[in-house]
Design a protein around this motif. Structure first.
Motif, PDB file in Angstrom:
ATOM      1  N   VAL A 260     -45.424 102.276  19.175  1.00  0.00           N
ATOM      2  CA  VAL A 260     -45.571 101.784  20.418  1.00  0.00           C
ATOM      3  C   VAL A 260     -46.605 101.644  20.639  1.00  0.00           C
ATOM      4  N   GLY A 261     -47.907 102.394  20.073  1.00  0.00           N
ATOM      5  CA  GLY A 261     -49.248 101.475  20.074  1.00  0.00           C
ATOM      6  C   GLY A 261     -50.007 101.100  19.776  1.00  0.00           C
ATOM      7  N   VAL A 262     -49.025 100.253  18.700  1.00  0.00           N
ATOM      8  CA  VAL A 262     -48.499  98.330  18.257  1.00  0.00           C
ATOM      9  C   VAL A 262     -48.751  97.813  18.963  1.00  0.00           C
ATOM     10  N   TYR A 263     -47.618  98.051  19.529  1.00  0.00           N
ATOM     11  CA  TYR A 263     -46.239  96.934  21.218  1.00  0.00           C
ATOM     12  C   TYR A 263     -46.833  96.849  21.457  1.00  0.00           C
ATOM     13  N   SER A 264     -47.587  98.197  22.377  1.00  0.00           N
ATOM     14  CA  SER A 264     -48.768  97.953  23.289  1.00  0.00           C
ATOM     15  C   SER A 264     -49.382  97.201  23.847  1.00  0.00           C
ATOM     16  N   ASN A 265     -50.508  96.659  22.486  1.00  0.00           N
ATOM     17  CA  ASN A 265     -51.200  95.347  22.687  1.00  0.00           C
ATOM     18  C   ASN A 265     -50.507  94.418  22.741  1.00  0.00           C
ATOM     19  N   TYR A 266     -49.485  93.460  22.238  1.00  0.00           N
ATOM     20  CA  TYR A 266     -48.513  92.916  22.627  1.00  0.00           C
ATOM     21  C   TYR A 266     -48.030  92.555  23.570  1.00  0.00           C
ATOM     22  N   GLY A 335     -58.360  93.817  15.622  1.00  0.00           N
ATOM     23  CA  GLY A 335     -58.070  94.239  14.321  1.00  0.00           C
ATOM     24  C   GLY A 335     -55.931  94.397  13.497  1.00  0.00           C
ATOM     25  N   SER A 336     -56.168  93.888  12.642  1.00  0.00           N
ATOM     26  CA  SER A 336     -54.645  93.965  10.828  1.00  0.00           C
ATOM     27  C   SER A 336     -54.359  95.564  11.442  1.00  0.00           C
ATOM     28  N   ALA A 337     -55.101  96.342  11.402  1.00  0.00           N
ATOM     29  CA  ALA A 337     -53.814  96.967  11.451  1.00  0.00           C
ATOM     30  C   ALA A 337     -53.006  97.111  13.000  1.00  0.00           C
ATOM     31  N   TYR A 338     -53.224  96.202  14.024  1.00  0.00           N
ATOM     32  CA  TYR A 338     -52.221  96.506  14.893  1.00  0.00           C
ATOM     33  C   TYR A 338     -51.155  95.183  15.194  1.00  0.00           C
TER      34      TYR A 338
END
Length: 509
Positions: A260-266, A335-338
C-alpha cells in the motif's frame, strides 16, 4: 461577468494553483519517504480508504443540493437560496458528527481491517486524528458549495490550494526537523480549520442574506426534489465508495501494508492529475448548468461534444504520459525501492483512462440531475468490483485489484451513464458517443505505442534524460492526436477559440 469569462477565470486559477500545490506536495512526499517508513505511507492510504467508507454518511447530499441551487441563483431568488442552505447546513452538521462518532467507534477493529498491523507508536491516536480531520471538513462545506454553484470556483480553488501550499511546505520542514508524524498531522488539521474559517467569511461577506434573521421555510416541491435526488445519489455514493475507496483496504488485507505504501506514491501522482481534472470540471460545471437551464437541447448537445472532445484529447494525452513517465519519475523522486513492474503501471494507467473518459458525461448528469434514472447501476458496479477484485487479488496482486475496478466499470457505468444522458436529456441515440469512445481508445493506444517507441532511444537514468522523455511525450502524443483529429468540427472550434484569445490579448497590449 459573462459565463465564458467566469469559466476562463475559473479554469486559469485552477490550473495555476493546482500545479503549484502539486509541486510543493511532491517535495513534502520526498521528505515523508526520507524520514518515515513504507508502513506510514501504507497507513495513511489505508486510513484514507476507511474514511472514504465513512463518507457514505454524506449520501450524495452535496451533489443534490448544488443541483438545486442553479435555478434560484440564476433567478436571484435569495429567499429560496437561504431556505436550501439552511437545510444543507443542518444535514452537514449531522453528517460531521456521524463521521466522528462512527469513525472513532471503529478504532478497536483496526487489527481486523489491516493484516499484519505494524508496530507504530500511538497508532490508534493517529487514526483518531485522521477521523477528526475528516469530520472537520464537513462543518462549512455547505457555504463553499454555494460559492462554487455561483461560478466562483476560482475563489475556493485559490484559498484551498493556497493554504495547501503553505501546509505542504510546513509539513516538509517540520518532518525534516522533528521527525514527528504527529506534527505532520497537526498541521493538516490546522489547515482544514483555516480553510473552513476563510471560506465561511468570504461566503458571509458576498451572500449576506445567509445571515438574515428571517429564515424562510423551504417549499414542499424543492424539498421533495432534493429528497428524491438524495435517495438516488445515496446508491451512487455507496457504489462510488466501494469501487474507488476500497483498493488500499484490499491491498492491505491480501498483500500487505508495505505494498500500500508503494502504491500510495503512484496514487498520489494519479490523484494529482485527477484533482486537476475535477477542479477543471467544477470550474465550468456551474456555467454549463446555467447554460442548460437557459438554452435549447440542440445548443446543449453541441456544448457536450465540445466538452467530450476536450476530454478525449486531454485524458488520452494524460494516459500516454502516465504510462510512459510514471516509473521513471518515481525512480528519480523516491527511489527504485518504490517501483512496480511496467505491467502493473499499465493497469494503473488504464484504470485512470476509464475513470477520465466518464467525466464529461457525469458533468452533464450533475447539471441535469439524472441520478434517479441510474440509481441501481452503482450497486451492481460495487458488487462486481468486490467480487472480481477479491477473486483476482491472490493471483495477480495489485493488478488484480485494479482490474476488478476496470471490469466492473466497463460492464456497468461505461454504457449506462451515456445511454441515460442521451435518452433523457438530449433525446438522441448514444451510438455516436460509443463510436467516439472507440475511436479515441484506438488513437490513445497508437499515441502510446509511438511515444513508447520514441522513448526507447532515450537512456533510462538521470534527470536530464527524464526531461527529454517528457518533451517526447508532449510532442509525439499530441502530434498523433492532431493527425487523427484535425478535421473534426470540435478541433476547429477550439482552434478558433485559441485564435480569438490571442487576438484579444494583442488588443489589450
Amino acid at each position: 461577468m459573462s459565463r465564458t469569462a467566469k469559466s476562463v477565470k475559473n479554469v486559469s486559477a485552477t490550473l495555476f494553483f493546482q500545479v503549484v500545490a502539486c509541486i510543493v506536495a511532491f517535495f513534502t512526499r520526498k521528505a515523508f519517504v526520507a524520514v518515515l517508513t513504507k508502513d506510514y505511507l501504507g497507513l495513511a492510504g489505508t486510513f484514507g480508504d476507511i474514511l472514504s467508507m465513512l463518507s457514505l454518511a454524506e449520501l450524495g447530499v452535496g451533489t443534490a443540493i448544488i443541483y438545486s441551487l442553479y435555478k434560484p441563483l440564476a433567478e436571484g431568488d435569495h429567499h429560496r437560496l437561504t431556505a436550501i442552505m439552511d437545510l444543507y447546513r443542518r444535514l452537514y452538521n449531522i453528517i460531521g458528527i456521524a463521521v466522528a462518532v462512527v469513525g472513532a467507534s471503529l478504532t478497536p477493529f483496526l487489527p481486523y481491517l489491516i493484516r499484519d498491523l505494524p508496530h507504530i507508536p500511538y497508532l490508534n491516536l493517529i487514526y483518531l486524528l485522521f477521523v477528526l480531520n475528516s469530520a472537520l471538513g464537513y462543518l462549512s462545506a455547505y457555504k463553499q458549495t454555494l460559492i462554487i454553484a455561483d461560478q466562483r470556483q476560482y475563489v475556493v480553488t485559490g484559498w484551498r490550494n493556497g493554504l495547501d501550499i503553505v501546509m505542504y511546505a510546513a509539513q516538509a520542514v517540520f518532518l525534516w526537523v522533528t521527525h514527528e508524524y504527529f506534527v505532520y498531522l497537526g498541521i493538516q488539521i490546522g489547515t482544514t480549520v483555516a480553510k473552513n474559517l476563510v471560506l465561511t467569511r468570504y461566503a458571509n461577506q458576498h451572500y449576506p442574506y445567509l445571515l438574515a434573521k428571517d429564515r424562510p421555510a423551504l417549499d414542499g416541491q424543492t424539498r421533495q426534489e432534493i429528497i428524491r435526488n438524495v435517495k438516488a445519489l445515496s446508491l451512487h455514493k455507496v457504489g462510488g465508495v466501494v469501487v474507488n475507496g476500497t483498493d488500499n483496504l484490499l491491498m492491505a488485507y491480501f498483500i500487505g501494508l508495505g505494498t500500500v505504501g508503494v502504491y500510495s506514491n503512484y496514487l498520489m501522482l494519479i490523484n494529482a492529475v485527477k484533482t486537476l481534472y475535477n477542479y477543471l470540471l467544477r470550474a465550468v460545471t456551474a456555467s454549463v448548468g446555467d447554460f442548460c437551464v437557459a438554452e435549447n437541447t440542440e445548443s446543449v448537445l453541441a456544448v457536450f461534444w465540445n466538452v467530450q472532445f476536450s476530454f478525449d484529447w486531454m485524458i488520452g494525452f494524460s494516459s500516454v504520459c502516465l504510462a510512459v513517465l510514471l516509473n521513471p519519475f518515481i525512480d528519480l523522486w523516491v527511489g527504485s525501492a518504490y517501483l512496480f513492474t511496467q505491467d502493473v503501471t499499465l493497469v494503473i494507467t488504464i484504470n485512470f483512462y476509464v475513470w477520465g473518459m466518464r467525466k464529461s458525461v457525469l458533468m452533464f448528469w450533475d447539471t441535469y440531475g439524472l441520478y434517479w434514472h441510474g440509481r441501481f447501476k452503482p450497486i451492481a458496479e460495487a458488487l462486481l468490483n468486490l467480487a472480481v477484485s477479491i477473486l483476482l487479488a491472490p493471483r495477480l496482486g495489485v493488478a488484480g485489484i485494479l482490474i476488478g475496478t476496470i471490469i466492473s466499470t466497463l460492464i456497468t457505468s461505461f454504457w449506462v451513464e451515456p445511454t441515460v444522458l442521451f435518452k433523457q436529456s438530449f433525446h438522441a441515440s448514444s451510438l455516436s458517443y460509443f463510436k467516439d469512445y472507440a475511436v479515441n481508445s484506438c488513437v490513445t493506444a497508437i499515441a502510446f505505442l509511438l511515444t513508447s517507441w520514441a522513448c526507447t532511444f532515450v537512456p533510462a537514468e538521470g534527470l536530464g534524460w527524464f526531461i527529454v522523455r517528457v518533451v517526447l511525450c508532449l510532442l509525439v502524443s499530441n502530434a498523433a492526436f492532431a493527425v487523427f483529429y484535425w478535421r473534426r468540427r470540435e478541433f476547429r472550434f477550439f482552434l478558433e477559440l485559441f485564435r480569438s484569445l490571442l487576438r484579444l490579448q494583442r488588443q489589450r497590449h
